[in-house]
Design a protein around this motif. Structure first.
Motif, PDB file in Angstrom:
ATOM      1  N   ASN A   4      45.913  41.951  29.511  1.00  0.00           N
ATOM      2  CA  ASN A   4      47.044  41.375  30.223  1.00  0.00           C
ATOM      3  C   ASN A   4      47.450  40.068  29.556  1.00  0.00           C
ATOM      4  O   ASN A   4      46.797  39.613  28.614  1.00  0.00           O
ATOM      5  CB  ASN A   4      46.671  41.128  31.687  1.00  0.00           C
ATOM      6  CG  ASN A   4      46.483  42.438  32.438  1.00  0.00           C
ATOM      7  OD1 ASN A   4      47.071  43.462  32.072  1.00  0.00           O
ATOM      8  ND2 ASN A   4      45.654  42.402  33.468  1.00  0.00           N
ATOM      9  N   SER A  64      41.669  38.625  28.187  1.00  0.00           N
ATOM     10  CA  SER A  64      40.964  39.592  27.364  1.00  0.00           C
ATOM     11  C   SER A  64      41.150  40.996  27.912  1.00  0.00           C
ATOM     12  O   SER A  64      41.229  41.193  29.120  1.00  0.00           O
ATOM     13  CB  SER A  64      39.474  39.266  27.366  1.00  0.00           C
ATOM     14  OG  SER A  64      38.747  40.348  26.820  1.00  0.00           O
ATOM     15  N   PRO A  65      41.228  41.999  27.025  1.00  0.00           N
ATOM     16  CA  PRO A  65      41.172  43.379  27.516  1.00  0.00           C
ATOM     17  C   PRO A  65      39.797  43.644  28.103  1.00  0.00           C
ATOM     18  O   PRO A  65      38.813  43.028  27.693  1.00  0.00           O
ATOM     19  CB  PRO A  65      41.400  44.214  26.253  1.00  0.00           C
ATOM     20  CG  PRO A  65      41.013  43.328  25.110  1.00  0.00           C
ATOM     21  CD  PRO A  65      41.302  41.922  25.554  1.00  0.00           C
ATOM     22  N   PRO A  66      39.719  44.558  29.071  1.00  0.00           N
ATOM     23  CA  PRO A  66      38.405  44.953  29.603  1.00  0.00           C
ATOM     24  C   PRO A  66      37.655  45.828  28.597  1.00  0.00           C
ATOM     25  O   PRO A  66      38.227  46.240  27.584  1.00  0.00           O
ATOM     26  CB  PRO A  66      38.773  45.743  30.863  1.00  0.00           C
ATOM     27  CG  PRO A  66      40.195  46.118  30.735  1.00  0.00           C
ATOM     28  CD  PRO A  66      40.846  45.198  29.758  1.00  0.00           C
ATOM     29  N   LEU A 116      37.202  45.362  36.929  1.00  0.00           N
ATOM     30  CA  LEU A 116      37.034  45.125  35.492  1.00  0.00           C
ATOM     31  C   LEU A 116      38.167  45.755  34.684  1.00  0.00           C
ATOM     32  O   LEU A 116      38.787  45.106  33.845  1.00  0.00           O
ATOM     33  CB  LEU A 116      35.680  45.686  35.041  1.00  0.00           C
ATOM     34  CG  LEU A 116      35.331  45.481  33.570  1.00  0.00           C
ATOM     35  CD1 LEU A 116      35.299  44.013  33.208  1.00  0.00           C
ATOM     36  CD2 LEU A 116      33.981  46.131  33.236  1.00  0.00           C
ATOM     37  N   ASP A 117      38.439  47.027  34.968  1.00  0.00           N
ATOM     38  CA  ASP A 117      39.470  47.727  34.203  1.00  0.00           C
ATOM     39  C   ASP A 117      40.854  47.138  34.427  1.00  0.00           C
ATOM     40  O   ASP A 117      41.713  47.182  33.547  1.00  0.00           O
ATOM     41  CB  ASP A 117      39.486  49.220  34.568  1.00  0.00           C
ATOM     42  CG  ASP A 117      38.270  49.942  34.010  1.00  0.00           C
ATOM     43  OD1 ASP A 117      37.563  49.346  33.170  1.00  0.00           O
ATOM     44  OD2 ASP A 117      38.025  51.091  34.419  1.00  0.00           O
ATOM     45  N   ALA A 118      41.070  46.598  35.608  1.00  0.00           N
ATOM     46  CA  ALA A 118      42.404  46.074  35.905  1.00  0.00           C
ATOM     47  C   ALA A 118      42.646  44.723  35.266  1.00  0.00           C
ATOM     48  O   ALA A 118      43.765  44.402  34.904  1.00  0.00           O
ATOM     49  CB  ALA A 118      42.618  45.983  37.416  1.00  0.00           C
ATOM     50  N   VAL A 119      41.593  43.926  35.133  1.00  0.00           N
ATOM     51  CA  VAL A 119      41.858  42.555  34.701  1.00  0.00           C
ATOM     52  C   VAL A 119      41.258  42.118  33.365  1.00  0.00           C
ATOM     53  O   VAL A 119      41.837  41.280  32.681  1.00  0.00           O
ATOM     54  CB  VAL A 119      41.457  41.517  35.777  1.00  0.00           C
ATOM     55  CG1 VAL A 119      42.095  41.860  37.117  1.00  0.00           C
ATOM     56  CG2 VAL A 119      39.960  41.396  35.920  1.00  0.00           C
ATOM     57  N   GLY A 120      40.138  42.639  32.981  1.00  0.00           N
ATOM     58  CA  GLY A 120      39.508  42.068  31.785  1.00  0.00           C
ATOM     59  C   GLY A 120      39.288  40.591  32.035  1.00  0.00           C
ATOM     60  O   GLY A 120      38.683  40.198  33.023  1.00  0.00           O
ATOM     61  N   ALA A 121      39.839  39.747  31.143  1.00  0.00           N
ATOM     62  CA  ALA A 121      39.789  38.282  31.315  1.00  0.00           C
ATOM     63  C   ALA A 121      38.353  37.803  31.473  1.00  0.00           C
ATOM     64  O   ALA A 121      37.405  38.507  31.113  1.00  0.00           O
ATOM     65  CB  ALA A 121      40.648  37.848  32.496  1.00  0.00           C
ATOM     66  N   SER A 122      38.156  36.603  31.984  1.00  0.00           N
ATOM     67  CA  SER A 122      36.804  36.102  32.232  1.00  0.00           C
ATOM     68  C   SER A 122      36.283  36.640  33.543  1.00  0.00           C
ATOM     69  O   SER A 122      35.105  36.985  33.690  1.00  0.00           O
ATOM     70  CB  SER A 122      36.791  34.570  32.339  1.00  0.00           C
ATOM     71  OG  SER A 122      37.393  33.991  31.226  1.00  0.00           O
ATOM     72  N   THR A 175      45.683  37.075  37.872  1.00  0.00           N
ATOM     73  CA  THR A 175      44.548  37.946  37.560  1.00  0.00           C
ATOM     74  C   THR A 175      43.795  38.365  38.817  1.00  0.00           C
ATOM     75  O   THR A 175      43.505  39.552  39.017  1.00  0.00           O
ATOM     76  CB  THR A 175      43.583  37.202  36.608  1.00  0.00           C
ATOM     77  OG1 THR A 175      44.290  36.848  35.421  1.00  0.00           O
ATOM     78  CG2 THR A 175      42.388  38.055  36.250  1.00  0.00           C
ATOM     79  N   GLY A 232      36.230  34.824  28.009  1.00  0.00           N
ATOM     80  CA  GLY A 232      36.602  36.139  28.518  1.00  0.00           C
ATOM     81  C   GLY A 232      36.476  37.216  27.453  1.00  0.00           C
ATOM     82  O   GLY A 232      35.889  38.278  27.686  1.00  0.00           O
ATOM     83  N   LEU A 288      45.976  40.622  41.116  1.00  0.00           N
ATOM     84  CA  LEU A 288      46.094  41.928  40.477  1.00  0.00           C
ATOM     85  C   LEU A 288      44.793  42.721  40.599  1.00  0.00           C
ATOM     86  O   LEU A 288      44.779  43.909  40.943  1.00  0.00           O
ATOM     87  CB  LEU A 288      46.398  41.697  38.993  1.00  0.00           C
ATOM     88  CG  LEU A 288      46.522  42.895  38.079  1.00  0.00           C
ATOM     89  CD1 LEU A 288      47.877  43.539  38.301  1.00  0.00           C
ATOM     90  CD2 LEU A 288      46.388  42.476  36.609  1.00  0.00           C
ATOM     91  N   PRO A 336      34.567  40.657  33.801  1.00  0.00           N
ATOM     92  CA  PRO A 336      33.138  40.875  33.581  1.00  0.00           C
ATOM     93  C   PRO A 336      32.273  40.121  34.594  1.00  0.00           C
ATOM     94  O   PRO A 336      31.238  40.644  35.030  1.00  0.00           O
ATOM     95  CB  PRO A 336      32.903  40.314  32.171  1.00  0.00           C
ATOM     96  CG  PRO A 336      34.225  40.387  31.504  1.00  0.00           C
ATOM     97  CD  PRO A 336      35.245  40.180  32.586  1.00  0.00           C
ATOM     98  N   MET A 342      32.806  38.065  26.670  1.00  0.00           N
ATOM     99  CA  MET A 342      32.132  38.906  27.665  1.00  0.00           C
ATOM    100  C   MET A 342      32.586  40.350  27.598  1.00  0.00           C
ATOM    101  O   MET A 342      31.779  41.285  27.623  1.00  0.00           O
ATOM    102  CB  MET A 342      32.346  38.334  29.063  1.00  0.00           C
ATOM    103  CG  MET A 342      31.575  37.036  29.295  1.00  0.00           C
ATOM    104  SD  MET A 342      31.619  36.483  31.031  1.00  0.00           S
ATOM    105  CE  MET A 342      33.167  35.622  31.102  1.00  0.00           C
ATOM    106  N   ASN A 343      33.904  40.569  27.505  1.00  0.00           N
ATOM    107  CA  ASN A 343      34.409  41.943  27.513  1.00  0.00           C
ATOM    108  C   ASN A 343      34.057  42.692  26.229  1.00  0.00           C
ATOM    109  O   ASN A 343      33.666  43.861  26.279  1.00  0.00           O
ATOM    110  CB  ASN A 343      35.930  41.932  27.713  1.00  0.00           C
ATOM    111  CG  ASN A 343      36.312  41.616  29.144  1.00  0.00           C
ATOM    112  OD1 ASN A 343      36.193  42.463  30.027  1.00  0.00           O
ATOM    113  ND2 ASN A 343      36.745  40.384  29.396  1.00  0.00           N
TER     114      ASN A 343
END
Ligand code: ADP
Ligand code: ADP
Ligand code: MG
Ligand code: MG
Ligand code: MG
Ligand code: MG
Lengths: 215, 333, 333, 215
Positions: free
Chosen positions: C78, C82-84, D77-83, D43, C110, D46, D86, C113-114
């Motif tokens: 997004n 970071s992408p998941p 997790l799948d929707a946002v990723g980011a910090s 984030t 982020g 969402l 996880p 971690m991902n």
């Protein structure tokens, strides 16, 4: 005044134009923001300051008035390009050509110069009165000067007055030439920047020539 | 408005110093001034020379399109001002391979006067000059007055076709005719969300209200054709595409090239969103996209806005579009 | 702040729909989602696969660097996120040619971690994964804490070198080592004049005063390291170059690659003016510019600002820099 | 309350979190504008709306509480990723693992869940108290809940109070983890967005569990 000083007189004229244009730069640019591309003040100021500095580096004593006009034409054109470059360059060159075969820059010579500049601009831009361009200042100014040519003391005040009225009148015109013509009716209500800068030039000419034209 | 500038009056000279160093593999100054730039591997004997040019503030237009397979020379003016005749003449001389020179530039009063003066001077030196004015801006006047329109981002396509025609060794007549065809089949419409600002003034050249946009905008920070309520990306793309469809005779099975162009401050993300819609609309009509370009191709200083250009291809134009070129802003093949 | 958008919550999906159509010659989705994009002519048996990725809002980063000779796959998050792990895992699978996969991405909490979660999942499937974090942002921490720095526009160079190393058939060990070397010799500093704005908020993410600039800015609209008085272009370039000289061991005769990058809204004209000064400074030191890129290479939405990156070359890196590649945003050879 | 309803209870919890996060989205984003990248509200909102809508499509009657937690983890997790992806995914998965071997979501179960989420976040992010992160809310909240575990009626009010105090205290911390750590001293004076959103979650948990925990 004597003939040999005509080159200096014209140089003084371009100096005055350059100073006046630097002062009116912001105002002219504002006008161009409204119906053009916001560069008119910048262009005019840049162009005439290039002319003034070119002439300041020239040996005026060895130049004729015609040569000064021709140098101004080339310098202005090379410095600015744009629409005003070819228009004024052609006007000045046209005036230069007329001067070659001509008597000194007395009242009649000044009126002839004014007309020649105007005709040059007309020829280059293929415009006419009512197009909402600089011609709406130059043409009435030249007409008024010619009408007063018998009264040397009034030539330049009449020319300025007529030019200013003409510039003012562009407010109620729809532009038919130049960039503003794309705006159609949206150009209504705004003074044409080129007409406004023409008035600045005319006033600098008045300042230069008033008093000199009596002889 | 804040910018990375030194003396605003030297902006063009300083930019050109950067350009000449950065792109020395592609171009070099014709003489002592950087106002006339020549392609290093461009001009050659027997080839029609292509000269383009215009004001600064549109980068990578026009200098980014100088190089092998595209323009042979570019004349560079002040910000939003046509170059004067002298640099154009220098370009014509350098581009000339004794097969004639083609001038291609946008249809603006200033450019026309300066390029015409230069053309007369070149002709006086024995260089045959032909001129094609780009007139792709659909908004700038009616369909009947096609020749009165101004040239905007779509000149990218017209330059490309002209450069390819010249590089393939066509005659001056043929180069002119192909370039004219490209221009007549190119359609552009632009929208500004915020005005750009001149280096000397550093204020927006005009105001566009919070919920407004300027439709049918040019590339000089001039106002557009109408002030409208701002809409979402799809609605804006639709409005543009509808106007272009109205003019372009493309039918199912036709092929086009698409250019989504940022005017400066609009980022790639938004251009892709516009492209998405354009592609949907073309697909729905059965029109195939032969090639597309998305990015900063013809800007208007830091204006916020974008334009959509479509070149309606035919076989000739398709071949010329794919002809290799190597310039700072466009590499094909 | 006005933008070409539809539903701000769908901005990434819509952008990717545009991207997938626009760049179909270079890339395609790995599966049904566009969040993992694979180079069409990228992965091949025996070649180390290069996976890059990160948040959206940096276009043409990262998806513009997917294609032959550069990255084999990109995972797209997004905006500024970071992408998941799942799309990263899809990328790893698609990029794998049974010679191992190299992950290269910016050093952010982020992303780390991902990507680490994805690496564990890929390893569990028998795909050997190595990771190189890009850490080129000189401003983000001290020289001693080089590994703690974040990755910004200089990742352009690190990606390029990594892609070339992979394409030339080096082993996973060698690819990792060369990529690490590229990163350790890349130095970037950025300056923001105005903050960008998120599609969802459409307001500047923070205010920068009339006569201020944010020095040492990242590419996520985070604030920089210090707020300073705005200066002219040459002074800003000097400040950046001085900092980079201080870190980079380049001496007379060294060769470098230079990237002048717009963060979004800063136009090419200003980038050339910055480049002019950078070139003067390098020349004065006797350092030669082997290649340069000037434009929008790693943006931060519509931020007004620019960064300067320098890659200090050696023979290996020079060869890899010139290795051909063909992607949406970069074509060499 | 009976065991079979735990899945529904958790689903209700995620619904409440989702609603609360949507309401606090702007506030959280403003906090992230100050010391981060302006996306935290977006984030979180969402992510939890994705969880809520995933659970609304699930057959909760056939799911255990542990399965709900695991589904929330993956979806978030799948929707946002980011910090935060996880971090919360690991927290929720950790809680899910604990639940498997566990008794129903009574007071003790709730406290165990809170601790498990916190431990998961700690493990994933390798952070500790004082780093100026979401842990500065989660850790005191879990501590307070454990201290009150003998008094079911006070677990969640204590957790919320401690979490809110902890979040508030981040204002006077210099960030040591996450994006804000780059700012050094410039992060002083601002509440950590992740700590603030942790409080939003804790409050939604209180709303969900208060009253249920008496049994
Ligand atoms: N064909 C023409 N004849 C006379 N004056 C013209 C013509 N075209 C444009 N102008 C004048 O030029 C002015 C604009 O000059 P300037 O802003 O310097 O050039 P540009 O439009 O190229 O930016 C207009 O205000 C108008 O007065
Ligand atoms: N290592 C970590 N441990 C715990 N929390 C962290 C860690 N790193 C970051 N955070 C939390 O994440 C929050 C930022 O989340 P968000 O804005 O969604 O992600 P990003 O920083 O990727 O944009 C911070 O406010 C902080 O509370
Ligand atoms: Mg103008
Ligand atoms: Mg102009
Ligand atoms: Mg983020
Ligand atoms: Mg954030």
């Amino acid at each position: 005044m004597v003939h040999g000083n005509d080159a200096r007189l014209l140089s003084r004229m371009f100096n005055k134009i350059s100073d006046a244009m630097a002062k009116e730069k912001d105002y002219l640019t504002e006008l161009d923001e409204a119906i053009g591309d916001a560069d008119h003040g910048i262009t005019m100021s840049l162009g005439f300051s290039a002319v003034a500095s070119e002439l300041s580096r020239s040996d005026l004593d060895s130049m004729t008035a015609a040569e000064v006009m021709a140098a101004a034409a080339t310098t202005f054109l090379d410095a600015v390009g744009a629409s005003t470059g070819p228009l004024y360059a052609t006007g000045f060159l046209h005036a230069s050509d007329r001067m070659n075969a001509h008597r000194p820059l007395d009242a009649a010579g000044q009126v002839a110069m004014l007309r020649a500049i105007t005709t040059g601009i007309q020829q280059r831009g293929k415009g006419m009165r009512g197009d909402k361009t600089m011609l709406d200042a130059w043409m009435p100014a030249a007409d008024a000067a010619e009408a007063r040519s018998g009264e040397p003391g009034h030539i330049w005040s009449s020319a300025c007055e007529a030019g200013a009225l003409g510039a003012k009148a562009t407010q109620s015109m729809i532009a038919l030439r130049g960039r503003a013509a794309r705006l159609g009716e949206r150009s209504l209500g705004h003074i044409d920047p080129g007409a406004a800068s023409a008035v600045v030039i005319l006033k600098a000419m008045r300042e230069t020539f008033d008093g000199t034209a009596s002889g | 408005v804040k910018k990375f500038l030194n003396d605003p009056d030297h902006v063009v000279e300083e930019m050109l110093e950067g350009v000449v160093r950065a792109h020395q593999k592609h171009l070099m100054p014709a003489g002592k001034s950087n106002r006339a730039l020549i392609a290093r591997e461009g001009p050659r004997p027997g080839k029609v020379g292509l000269v383009i040019g215009g004001g600064s503030g549109h980068e990578p237009c026009f200098l980014g399109y100088v190089g092998k397979g595209l323009a042979d020379a570019v004349a560079v003016g002040n910000v939003f001002s046509s170059p004067p005749p002298m640099p154009i003449l220098h370009c014509a001389r350098a581009a000339s391979g004794d097969a004639g020179v083609l001038f291609v530039y946008g249809n603006y009063a200033g450019d026309v006067m300066n390029f015409e003066m230069a053309a007369e001077m070149a002709e006086a030196e024995g260089i045959a000059v032909r001129t094609v004015l780009t007139t792709d801006d659909v908004a700038s006047s009616s369909m009947e007055d096609r020749d009165g329109r101004r040239g905007v981002a779509g000149n990218f396509f017209t330059f490309k076709i002209a450069g390819a025609a010249c590089d393939r060794g066509h005659s001056l007549d043929a180069c002119e005719a192909l370039t004219r065809k490209a221009n007549s089949r190119t359609f552009t419409l632009g929208v500004a969300l915020e005005a750009g600002s001149m280096p000397q003034t550093r204020r927006p050249s005009f105001e566009i209200g919070e919920d407004e946009m300027e439709f049918g905008i040019g590339i000089h920070g001039e106002r557009g054709v109408s002030r409208e309520k701002i809409e979402n990306a799809d609605a804006i793309a639709d409005k543009i595409i509808d106007r272009i469809f109205h003019e372009m005779g493309a039918v199912a099975g036709s092929r086009v090239a698409v250019l989504i162009n940022s005017f400066g401050a609009t980022p790639l993300m938004e251009l892709y969103i516009l492209f998405r819609r354009v592609e949907q609309r073309l697909k729905a009509k059965g029109i195939e996209i032969e090639a597309n370009w998305i990015g900063h191709y013809c800007t208007s200083l830091d204006m916020v806005g974008a334009s959509i250009s479509i070149l309606h291809l035919d076989d000739d134009l398709t071949t010329l579009l794919h002809h290799p070129c190597d310039t700072a802003a466009l590499k094909i093949g």
